[in-house]
Motif scaffolding. Sequence first.
Motif, PDB file in Angstrom:
ATOM      1  N   ALA A 339      16.965 -73.949 -15.976  1.00  0.00           N
ATOM      2  CA  ALA A 339      16.811 -74.964 -17.029  1.00  0.00           C
ATOM      3  C   ALA A 339      15.513 -75.735 -16.821  1.00  0.00           C
ATOM      4  O   ALA A 339      14.772 -75.997 -17.769  1.00  0.00           O
ATOM      5  CB  ALA A 339      18.000 -75.928 -17.004  1.00  0.00           C
ATOM      6  N   LEU A 340      15.231 -76.066 -15.552  1.00  0.00           N
ATOM      7  CA  LEU A 340      13.990 -76.799 -15.261  1.00  0.00           C
ATOM      8  C   LEU A 340      12.777 -75.917 -15.521  1.00  0.00           C
ATOM      9  O   LEU A 340      11.748 -76.367 -16.013  1.00  0.00           O
ATOM     10  CB  LEU A 340      14.011 -77.284 -13.804  1.00  0.00           C
ATOM     11  CG  LEU A 340      14.990 -78.430 -13.532  1.00  0.00           C
ATOM     12  CD1 LEU A 340      15.198 -78.625 -12.035  1.00  0.00           C
ATOM     13  CD2 LEU A 340      14.493 -79.726 -14.166  1.00  0.00           C
ATOM     14  N   LEU A 341      12.916 -74.636 -15.207  1.00  0.00           N
ATOM     15  CA  LEU A 341      11.806 -73.698 -15.421  1.00  0.00           C
ATOM     16  C   LEU A 341      11.503 -73.544 -16.916  1.00  0.00           C
ATOM     17  O   LEU A 341      10.343 -73.540 -17.326  1.00  0.00           O
ATOM     18  CB  LEU A 341      12.181 -72.343 -14.807  1.00  0.00           C
ATOM     19  CG  LEU A 341      11.162 -71.211 -14.963  1.00  0.00           C
ATOM     20  CD1 LEU A 341       9.825 -71.606 -14.349  1.00  0.00           C
ATOM     21  CD2 LEU A 341      11.690 -69.950 -14.287  1.00  0.00           C
ATOM     22  N   ARG A 342      12.580 -73.459 -17.734  1.00  0.00           N
ATOM     23  CA  ARG A 342      12.377 -73.334 -19.191  1.00  0.00           C
ATOM     24  C   ARG A 342      11.639 -74.553 -19.722  1.00  0.00           C
ATOM     25  O   ARG A 342      10.742 -74.446 -20.534  1.00  0.00           O
ATOM     26  CB  ARG A 342      13.730 -73.203 -19.903  1.00  0.00           C
ATOM     27  CG  ARG A 342      14.293 -71.790 -19.903  1.00  0.00           C
ATOM     28  CD  ARG A 342      15.417 -71.650 -20.928  1.00  0.00           C
ATOM     29  NE  ARG A 342      16.553 -72.524 -20.650  1.00  0.00           N
ATOM     30  CZ  ARG A 342      17.530 -72.242 -19.781  1.00  0.00           C
ATOM     31  NH1 ARG A 342      17.504 -71.105 -19.112  1.00  0.00           N
ATOM     32  NH2 ARG A 342      18.539 -73.077 -19.596  1.00  0.00           N
ATOM     33  N   ARG A 343      12.047 -75.709 -19.214  1.00  0.00           N
ATOM     34  CA  ARG A 343      11.384 -76.921 -19.667  1.00  0.00           C
ATOM     35  C   ARG A 343       9.928 -76.935 -19.217  1.00  0.00           C
ATOM     36  O   ARG A 343       9.031 -77.274 -19.971  1.00  0.00           O
ATOM     37  CB  ARG A 343      12.104 -78.151 -19.123  1.00  0.00           C
ATOM     38  CG  ARG A 343      12.021 -79.293 -20.107  1.00  0.00           C
ATOM     39  CD  ARG A 343      12.359 -80.585 -19.500  1.00  0.00           C
ATOM     40  NE  ARG A 343      11.611 -80.786 -18.267  1.00  0.00           N
ATOM     41  CZ  ARG A 343      11.753 -81.857 -17.519  1.00  0.00           C
ATOM     42  NH1 ARG A 343      12.638 -82.753 -17.843  1.00  0.00           N
ATOM     43  NH2 ARG A 343      11.041 -82.013 -16.428  1.00  0.00           N
ATOM     44  N   PHE A 344       9.699 -76.506 -17.990  1.00  0.00           N
ATOM     45  CA  PHE A 344       8.340 -76.449 -17.439  1.00  0.00           C
ATOM     46  C   PHE A 344       7.473 -75.514 -18.290  1.00  0.00           C
ATOM     47  O   PHE A 344       6.350 -75.845 -18.652  1.00  0.00           O
ATOM     48  CB  PHE A 344       8.425 -75.931 -16.000  1.00  0.00           C
ATOM     49  CG  PHE A 344       7.114 -75.810 -15.290  1.00  0.00           C
ATOM     50  CD1 PHE A 344       6.569 -76.897 -14.613  1.00  0.00           C
ATOM     51  CD2 PHE A 344       6.422 -74.613 -15.284  1.00  0.00           C
ATOM     52  CE1 PHE A 344       5.361 -76.778 -13.953  1.00  0.00           C
ATOM     53  CE2 PHE A 344       5.208 -74.500 -14.626  1.00  0.00           C
ATOM     54  CZ  PHE A 344       4.676 -75.583 -13.957  1.00  0.00           C
TER      55      PHE A 344
END
Length: 361
Positions: A339-344
């Motif tokens: 989820a953090l990677l997608r946001r990044f």
Amino acid sequence: MTVSTRPPGTARLRLDRLWSRGCAFLGSPTAIMGGAMTWVSERTLVSAISNAGGFGVLACGSMSPDRLAAEIAGTRALTDRPFGVNLINLHPDLDRLVEVCVEHRVGHVVIAGGLPAAGTVKRIKDGGAKVMAFAPALVIARRLVRMGVDALIIEGSEAGGHIGPVATSVLAQEILPEVREVPVFVAGGIGRGEAIVSALEVGAAGVQIGTRFVCATESIAHPNFKKAFIRASARDAQASVQLDPRLPVIPVRALVNEGTKRFMETQRALIARLGAGEITRDAAQLEIEHFWAGALRRAVIDGDVETGSLMAGQSVGMVTREQPTAEIIAELADQAEAALLRRFASLPLRARSLETGAAQG
Ligand SMILES: Cc1cc2nc3c(=O)[nH]c(=O)nc-3n(C[C@H](O)[C@H](O)[C@H](O)COP(=O)(O)O)c2cc1C
């Protein structure tokens, strides 16, 4: 300025930063607490959660002090990682149970089932352990902090077992921005890593999860109990209904079955006895709690999924198979990272480099 070419590493760093306060408080590499579940959270599951990088919590339930002492020793034989003990405030032998925790140098004691007395908090802290308690509203959160409680749990009504009336999302908005003095853990309805990220991003130190651990391979819950969880969807986990204001009962979220009807009959009978002056309100409420404890035992231990109580949270729909505890925790952490990677990945390049710097700094 160069943009990181290793975003997955950045996502992990960001996650580690987001739950660093919770990890430091618990002494575990992830800030995922395995919520204590009476009859389910015994030495095998608790040690498996701690060994997998979470923080297991033993459920004392109605255990005697000797039984609790044996369970703590048994857990310690299976893990050298930190774990906690959950005590129910209404237990008639609470003081002695606190002594057992102190004598066995338990690091974290969670007090459930009402506000702890100031003396209980003091005794636990003087004995060297950290105290955690449930805050069902901001005013109570503030009172608990003033009493010296070291960390709070806010548990929304999506959770399994005894619940409060307010949803996790609302409690989080009400309490997280206001209470910064102590770490706050969010519970109720967390079934995936994305929900963990959401909680952390609004200021939670970590999360507490119960329902998702019921079908862990290491959970001793009866195969019938696990099958009921695997088959159920969110809407099957319903809160019990109070029949009469003269007999206030704490709602319990469980899968609907014959046991749900029996609870209504038990309530009706107690209300009739209360009306006839045959029983006091306190005694009737105690009988209700005995009803739940017995019904939960019948379902979890004996596998009676018809008349027993199938306490489960709304995240039960995300329980799709039996899985090793380590796999559940790894899956939750991977989902959080993704989820953090997608946001990044969705950030403009300049913002990505700033984010990378923040995560590493
Ligand atoms: C079967 C069952 C038994 C539970 N027993 C306890 C308990 O003894 N003490 C307690 O503080 N919470 C108890 N809980 C609540 C959990 O510790 C945890 O806070 C809750 O399950 C989190 O919400 P979730 O079910 O949505 O993950 C129980 C929950 C379940 C499902």
